[in-house]
Design an enzyme around this catalytic site. Structure first.
Site, PDB file in Angstrom:
ATOM      1  N   ILE A  69      -7.956 -13.132  22.374  1.00  0.00           N
ATOM      2  CA  ILE A  69      -8.022 -12.249  21.197  1.00  0.00           C
ATOM      3  C   ILE A  69      -6.827 -11.298  21.228  1.00  0.00           C
ATOM      4  CG2 ILE A  69      -9.345 -10.499  19.957  1.00  0.00           C
ATOM      5  CD1 ILE A  69     -11.895 -11.715  21.076  1.00  0.00           C
ATOM      6  N   ALA A 108      -4.378  -8.345  18.836  1.00  0.00           N
ATOM      7  CA  ALA A 108      -4.590  -7.321  17.810  1.00  0.00           C
ATOM      8  C   ALA A 108      -3.247  -6.741  17.377  1.00  0.00           C
ATOM      9  CB  ALA A 108      -5.504  -6.215  18.321  1.00  0.00           C
ATOM     10  N   ASN A 127       0.817  -1.224   0.000  1.00  0.00           N
ATOM     11  CA  ASN A 127       0.000   0.000   0.000  1.00  0.00           C
ATOM     12  C   ASN A 127       0.849   1.271   0.000  1.00  0.00           C
ATOM     13  OD1 ASN A 127       0.812  -0.404   2.594  1.00  0.00           O
ATOM     14  ND2 ASN A 127      -1.195  -0.168   3.549  1.00  0.00           N
ATOM     15  N   CYS A 128       2.104   1.168   0.450  1.00  0.00           N
ATOM     16  CA  CYS A 128       2.984   2.337   0.395  1.00  0.00           C
ATOM     17  C   CYS A 128       3.393   2.661  -1.044  1.00  0.00           C
ATOM     18  CB  CYS A 128       4.241   2.113   1.231  1.00  0.00           C
ATOM     19  SG  CYS A 128       3.893   1.944   3.001  1.00  0.00           S
ATOM     20  N   ASP A 130      -2.563  -0.988  12.462  1.00  0.00           N
ATOM     21  CA  ASP A 130      -3.029   0.389  12.614  1.00  0.00           C
ATOM     22  C   ASP A 130      -4.136   0.551  13.641  1.00  0.00           C
ATOM     23  OD1 ASP A 130      -1.289   0.772  10.548  1.00  0.00           O
ATOM     24  OD2 ASP A 130      -2.791   1.351   9.061  1.00  0.00           O
TER      25      ASP A 130
END
Length: 811
Positions: free
Chosen positions: A278, A280, A41-42, A283
């Site tokens: 869970i 994470a 994506n960069c 971002d």
């Protein structure tokens, strides 16, 4: 063991791959609501700009190749709509078929990323308005530009993506305007670094609208209209929103997971959420900053990849690895310039109320004597007590990335400025200097902490009252002619010891030079002779760059070549390489070389000192040696100078057509006299410059300037001073304003032009108005309060005009 990962790209894909390498027997499912699971994506802006021509090169892994290599169940176009932590199930919607189903898990990873911010502005969903976050956005922008033949674009927001998109849109021949609410681009860097980027953007044709906000978007006959809160309307074909992103926490909130004060999913050192099964990454999470300890967000691919690896290890091996957080090291290419930051900026340190000291150094990418050395600026922020390095920023044409990584390593390790001073880098003349710029930053900081020098920043100097300190420029007289801070004395460093008795001892002394080194040496001389001394951080180069920005940007001087180069006088082929030399080196080299030529001959000189572009222009005008050509490429400034023919006679002949007036008074009668003389001289074909200083500034104020933000002293001056030319009093017999009114009435009856009419005539006839920057600062007068077309300048600016004049009046 069954693992479910929600979201791909950097965090999710790296977690999945590491899980498989650790556990060959586990069942692993990766759900991605988009079409792609692992892409660069960069690199998206560079595909739009045509730098990356092959779209397929953006994809690191396809869903098929990823599933085949790692044996992972990849489910694209599959959106997880709900998480049930108690039942350990997720609800999934197949976006192709519409089917909704459940999947169970033993452990779950959230890699849901961030979403673009769309403020609730009128017309924000109008066709032609885009954000750039994924491949789908990229394809839409790419297609729209081609189909609509886009010629103009407005980029809203000047962060890393916004600036990269501005560059890549410009690469396609599109006229780009950037609108940014802040007073600078790239808020992770401090203002002193940002102004270098501002100048470079303008030089590459990008229009900057700083301290401006968008009010609304609307369709117009010409395409799209971007309405600004200030009232202006920008006509464009395309709008790119780069206002920022925020963590996508919807799933986490609905599942009852904790969301922190920074707005991200709260995780512990093992990247576990408030639910132990869970985790994470990426971002969407917030984590305490390693320096401040305050929860912070990180929107960078590097940390997300590292988090994925740590997260997988902890899920399989039982919380065995600790994530230490990110210092947010980021870098960007802006046309030919590289700019980057690591750690905490001064702006953020101020917001967190963390005391800090700063150092700015101007150096070269490698040894100055080896060809190709180009400018490099480094700023560091550090603790004033123990020297811990809080952050660093670099801007330059070459070697900026290497220096940023050196700074980042020290910041991340919790190191200090002494680590910078002692850092051992790979040295050879083509790559560095024996004392690398990073070492130099450490040396300067060490001098400050040890008390060998007392620094003062441009911000602090601006706040000081000029009569309470003595300002000394320790550059050579030749340098001072090319530019200096108004009100400063010139005592060259090499003559300092001879003039100690001439310097007042009852008040502080502020010294400065081009970049700070000679200022430091002067400080040591004066301090050891009993003076209270401060050295201006970053020297004249930093001061002038920020002051120029506050004056509204550099005054552009067009240099026109009247004939093809080979037809303009004799070309002797003299080429001078002044690259790598710091100010005043290039100008001194120029002076030495021009003396070798005969009148009409030309020389070409190359320099990398950023100040040389302005210096060579001023030098040419002051000395009467015509500047025939000037250009800049990758930090190298190339100028062609012609040896003046009979310089003294030429300047004398030129002076017959020039008159200069200093308008010091705001008395109505004296202002009238000034403009009568000015208009009379213009009518005779003379060039006229009027320099307005102190009370004379009231003559050229606008009648209505709107609200202007001022400090307390500025507001007091504003209350006491006239609001413009219509409010001026007579020097004699004013009688509380009755005299001025009578004067105006008589003038009108006798058909004599009013002061306002004379001012308008002068402006229309090309009289040059210069407002004294120092006087404006003292009296709290802002540029917005003055008439349109007034230049903001200093004594040097005026003296350059007076040098060519045969008459100079002080009124």
């Amino acid at each position: 063991m069954k693992y479910i990962i929600i979201g791909g790209v950097a965090g999710g894909a790296s977690t999945a791959a590491r899980l498989r390498r650790l556990d060959e027997r586990a069942e692993i499912l990766l759900f991605e609501k988009g079409e792609y699971i692992s892409y660069a994506n960069c690199g998206l802006p560079y595909y739009i700009g045509g730098v990356i021509s092959d779209r397929e090169r953006l994809f690191v892994q396809t869903p098929e190749s990823f599933a085949s290599r790692f044996g992972i169940g990849v489910k694209v176009l599959s959106e997880v709509t709900r998480i049930d932590p108690e039942r350990k199930k997720v609800e999934v919607k197949d976006l192709k078929s519409g089917e909704v189903y459940e999947e169970g898990f033993d452990k779950l990873v959230l890699s849901v990323g961030a979403e673009p911010i769309f403020p609730p502005l009128e017309g924000i969903r109008t066709e032609g308005i885009f954000s750039l976050r994924n491949v789908r956005d990229t394809d839409r922008i790419h297609t729209y530009i081609k189909e609509k033949q886009v010629r103009k674009a407005v980029v809203v927001g000047a962060g890393f993506i916004g600036l990269e998109m501005a560059e890549n849109l410009a690469a396609r021949g599109i006229e780009v305007t950037i609108v940014e609410m802040a007073d600078q681009v790239m808020t992770p860097v401090d203002y002193e670094i940002a102004v270098v980027v501002h100048r470079h953007l303008k030089e590459n044709g990008i229009q900057l609208r700083l301290k401006e906000a968008v009010k609304a978007f609307r369709k117009t006959e010409k395409g799209l209209g971007v309405e600004l809160k200030g009232g202006n309307l920008l006509e464009t074909d395309l709008v790119l929103l780069s206002i920022g992103v925020r963590p996508d926490t919807r799933l986490a909130r609905e599942a009852g997971l904790e969301v922190g004060e920074a707005g991200g999913i709260r995780v512990n050192a093992y990247l576990q959420t408030s639910c132990p099964d869970i985790y994470a990454v990426g971002d969407a999470i917030e984590f305490p900053h390693p320096i401040s300890g305050v929860p912070a967000l990180t929107f960078l691919a590097g940390p997300a990849n590292k988090q994925g690896r740590i997260c997988a290890d902890n899920m399989v091996q039982g919380n065995c690895k600790v994530y230490e957080g990110s210092v947010n090291t980021a870098i960007a290419k802006i046309f030919e310039l590289t700019v980057g930051a690591t750690g905490l900026s001064g702006r953020l340190l101020n917001r967190l109320n963390i005391p800090y000291q700063e150092v700015i150094i101007h150096a070269s990418s490698h040894a100055g004597y080896y060809p190709g050395a180009v400018p490099l600026t480094i700023k560091i922020n550090f603790s004033p007590t123990d020297g811990r390095l809080f952050g660093g920023q670099v801007v330059g044409y070459e070697g900026a990335d290497k220096r940023l990584e050196m700074l980042s390593a020290v910041v991340k390790a919790g190191g200090d400025i002494y680590a910078l001073a002692e850092m051992e880098q790979a040295y050879a003349p083509p790559y560095s200097s024996a004392k690398d710029p990073v070492n130099m930053a450490g040396f300067v900081a060490d001098n400050i902490l040890s008390g060998l020098v007392h620094p003062i920043s441009w911000r602090e100097l601006k706040k000081w009252e000029s009569q309470k300190y003595t300002l000394i420029n320790v550059c050579t007289p030749e340098e001072c002619e090319l530019g200096h801070i108004p009100g400063s004395l010139n005592i060259p460093l090499d003559e300092m010891r001879k003039h100690l008795d001439e310097i007042p001892r009852e008040k502080p002394v502020v010294v400065y030079c081009a970049v700070g080194l000679r200022g430091y040496i002067a400080s040591r001389i004066l301090m050891q002779n009993g003076f209270d001394v401060f050295n201006l951080t970053g020297g004249w180069r930093t001061y002038e760059a920020v002051m120029e920005e506050e004056r509204g940007g550099e005054e552009k001087r067009e240099i026109k070549v009247e004939q093809p180069l080979e037809q303009q006088g004799r070309i002797v082929g003299l080429e001078v390489d002044a690259c790598g030399l710091q100010c005043p080196g290039p100008v001194m080299k120029l002076k030495e070389s021009i003396d070798q030529l005969e009148a009409g001959d030309r020389m070409l000189i190359k320099a990398t000192d950023p100040a040389f572009r302005r210096d060579v222009t001023s030098w040419a005008e002051l000395t009467g040696n015509p500047l025939r050509e000037i250009r800049e490429e990758k930090g190298v400034i190339t100028a062609v100078i012609e040896k003046g023919k009979a310089v003294t006679e030429e300047r004398k002949r030129g002076s017959e057509n020039a008159k200069t007036l200093i308008v010091f008074s705001d008395d109505l009668d004296k202002a009238l006299a000034s403009f009568v003389v000015a208009n009379g001289a213009v009518a005779m074909g003379r060039k006229v410059t009027m320099f307005f200083t102190f009370w004379g500034l009231n003559v050229i104020k606008k009648e209505r300037s709107g609200k202007v933000k001022k400090d307390r002293m500025g507001r007091m001056f504003d209350w006491m001073l006239p609001k413009g030319s219509r409010y001026l009093a007579l020097s004699k017999m004013n009688m509380w304003g009755m005299g001025a009114r009578m004067m105006r009435k008589i003038m009108k009856r006798k058909g004599i032009e009013s002061l306002e009419s004379l001012i308008l005539q002068a402006r229309e006839k090309g009289v040059e108005f210069i407002a004294c920057q120092m006087s404006m600062d003292v009296m709290g007068i802002k540029k917005e309060e003055l008439m349109e077309g007034v230049q903001i300048g200093g004594v040097a600016n005026y003296l350059e005009k007076a040098e060519k004049a045969d008459m100079n009046l002080f009124i």
